[in-house]
Design an enzyme around this catalytic site. Sequence first.
Site, PDB file in Angstrom:
ATOM      1  N   GLU A  90      11.947  43.556  55.122  1.00  0.00           N
ATOM      2  CA  GLU A  90      11.420  42.477  54.256  1.00  0.00           C
ATOM      3  C   GLU A  90      10.288  42.953  53.342  1.00  0.00           C
ATOM      4  O   GLU A  90       9.217  42.317  53.296  1.00  0.00           O
ATOM      5  CB  GLU A  90      10.939  41.296  55.108  1.00  0.00           C
ATOM      6  CG  GLU A  90      12.073  40.574  55.814  1.00  0.00           C
ATOM      7  CD  GLU A  90      11.649  39.276  56.500  1.00  0.00           C
ATOM      8  OE1 GLU A  90      10.443  38.962  56.551  1.00  0.00           O
ATOM      9  OE2 GLU A  90      12.552  38.566  56.988  1.00  0.00           O
ATOM     10  N   GLU A 129      18.862  39.462  60.658  1.00  0.00           N
ATOM     11  CA  GLU A 129      18.048  38.422  61.308  1.00  0.00           C
ATOM     12  C   GLU A 129      18.672  37.091  60.940  1.00  0.00           C
ATOM     13  O   GLU A 129      18.750  36.756  59.754  1.00  0.00           O
ATOM     14  CB  GLU A 129      16.588  38.448  60.817  1.00  0.00           C
ATOM     15  CG  GLU A 129      15.784  39.610  61.343  1.00  0.00           C
ATOM     16  CD  GLU A 129      14.315  39.537  60.946  1.00  0.00           C
ATOM     17  OE1 GLU A 129      13.774  38.416  60.783  1.00  0.00           O
ATOM     18  OE2 GLU A 129      13.713  40.614  60.786  1.00  0.00           O
TER      19      GLU A 129
HETATM   20  O1  AHR Z   1      11.941  37.271  63.538  1.00  0.00           O
HETATM   21  C1  AHR Z   1      10.628  36.921  63.176  1.00  0.00           C
HETATM   22  C2  AHR Z   1      10.204  37.506  61.848  1.00  0.00           C
HETATM   23  O2  AHR Z   1      10.926  36.882  60.823  1.00  0.00           O
HETATM   24  C3  AHR Z   1      10.466  38.969  61.623  1.00  0.00           C
HETATM   25  O3  AHR Z   1       9.446  39.779  62.110  1.00  0.00           O
HETATM   26  C4  AHR Z   1      10.518  39.080  60.131  1.00  0.00           C
HETATM   27  O4  AHR Z   1      11.326  40.130  59.695  1.00  0.00           O
HETATM   28  C5  AHR Z   1      11.018  37.719  59.685  1.00  0.00           C
HETATM   29  O5  AHR Z   1      10.272  37.203  58.659  1.00  0.00           O
END
Ligand code: AHR
Length: 514
Positions: free
Chosen positions: A173, A292
């Site tokens: 990110e 994610e």
């Molecule tokens: O999963 C929680 C957080 O969400 C992670 O660290 C990040 O990559 C995302 O913003």
Amino acid sequence: MTTATLTIDPGFRVGPVDPRLFGSFVEHMGRCVYTGIHELGHPDADERGFRGDVLELVRELGPTIVRYPGGNFVSGYRWEDGIGPVEDRPRRLDLAWRALESNRVGVDEFVAWCRSAAVEPMLAVNLGTRGVREAVELLEYCNHPEGTYWSDLRRSHGAKEPHDVRVWCLGNELDGPWQIGQKTATEYGRLALETAHAMRRVDPRVELVACGSSNTRIPTFATWEAAVLAECYDVVDHVSLHHYADPTGRSLAERLAGGAELDRAIEDIVATADHIGARRKSRHRLGVAVDEWNVWYQAGFGGEAALDWAEERRLIEDTYDVADAVVVGSLLVTLLRHADRVSIACQAQLVNVIAPIRTEPGGPAWRQTIFHPFAQAAAHARGEVLLLEPQVPSYDAGEHGDVPLLDATATYDEDSGALTLLAVNRSTTDALDLTAQLRGFPGHRLIEATALTAGTAPEAARTTNTASAPDAVVPVRNERARLADGRLEVSLPPVSWNVVRLGPDPHRAPPDAR
Ligand code: AHR
């Protein structure tokens, strides 16, 4: 009562079910690692500190690949802090989550845990505060057999065989203002290119994931991917997409449409990546690594800036209800429906932090509601994803627009003959009577139909699993399913996640024997 029809035909296929669609994610965040997968002194912990009760649930959940060590955490992480004798490891400030990191668990412990859990490790390198050198050194430490400084150091730490990690994320990110070492798209794309080149020199077999946008709401969504891929398209294999469905402040009807947003996001990323491929006249096609995804009550999190330094604190330990499980089911259906382009998907995270598994320090571990759709899909979605074109009414899902009441996909495993229908009824009030024509499956019988549902009582959608009532929400047998004359009829309760399993009838002679 609402009705829906569809045809399931083995000739119409989306693509193979890549087992890596059932991935998960372990970050050094909150209690995912410490008092999650690892807790020295817990009655169920082994001599390394890994909790056996958690491992058992992980095996039952069925993830295939697990991303580590972050997440935002990785952007400030020095991986060398987590190797060697534990008593010599430094305590550091984790700037991402304003936490104190003991480094009791590092890459060697994580890979050992992966082997015990029978999952593939997927590692992220720090491209926030670090760069090419540290990434290739970590890769050398993990994958080079022996005879160099880093590989021999690994061997001296007891890991004689290489860890052989194939999938690597080039940072995390890096478009986000919250990210330690945030970059512009061009800065990051260039760094990803340089890092990828160097990593492939160490081990040409690696698969590399470039960071896409951290979410679709960020103003640079899609322009970020275009600019990053303009730099590194040829040297990466996947581009990442992160997607969290946020139920906060939304009506039940809106929440249940959460999958529609992911559907659009995948299509947008594919279009953006393919556009860059076309401009480069490249035949190389990128996979989308949804590394994610989950339901996350994000508005309930005050942000990391408000946190005081602490170790092993409870952080975003969302408790999920029936409706959240149905949304997770819908997200799984969406991922499978895009099996031709989604190459990897990791539910974030595995334990405690927005997770299907919850634990208490020194106490029990239990399955949250969202555990069940993941476990059922991971166990039964095999072979090829089939193309379905359901005929079904839509409903007004507020900001998501008109969304079909039925969200469904099917998989077919030619070797075993197993046919699995995964379906979500998004109606908050009515059962959905689904009729599926099973042309092409003449000798099949119904094996099992289950539903995880709130039923008709709207307040039941709020039911959760807790330490004292860990099985309040589980899939139950759906008696209202029958198969006759090549027609499957199943009634899907309101707000429900459904699995219908069919297979060859062992008592029926195969067609060529008749
Ligand atoms: O999963 C929680 C957080 O969400 C992670 O660290 C990040 O990559 C995302 O913003």
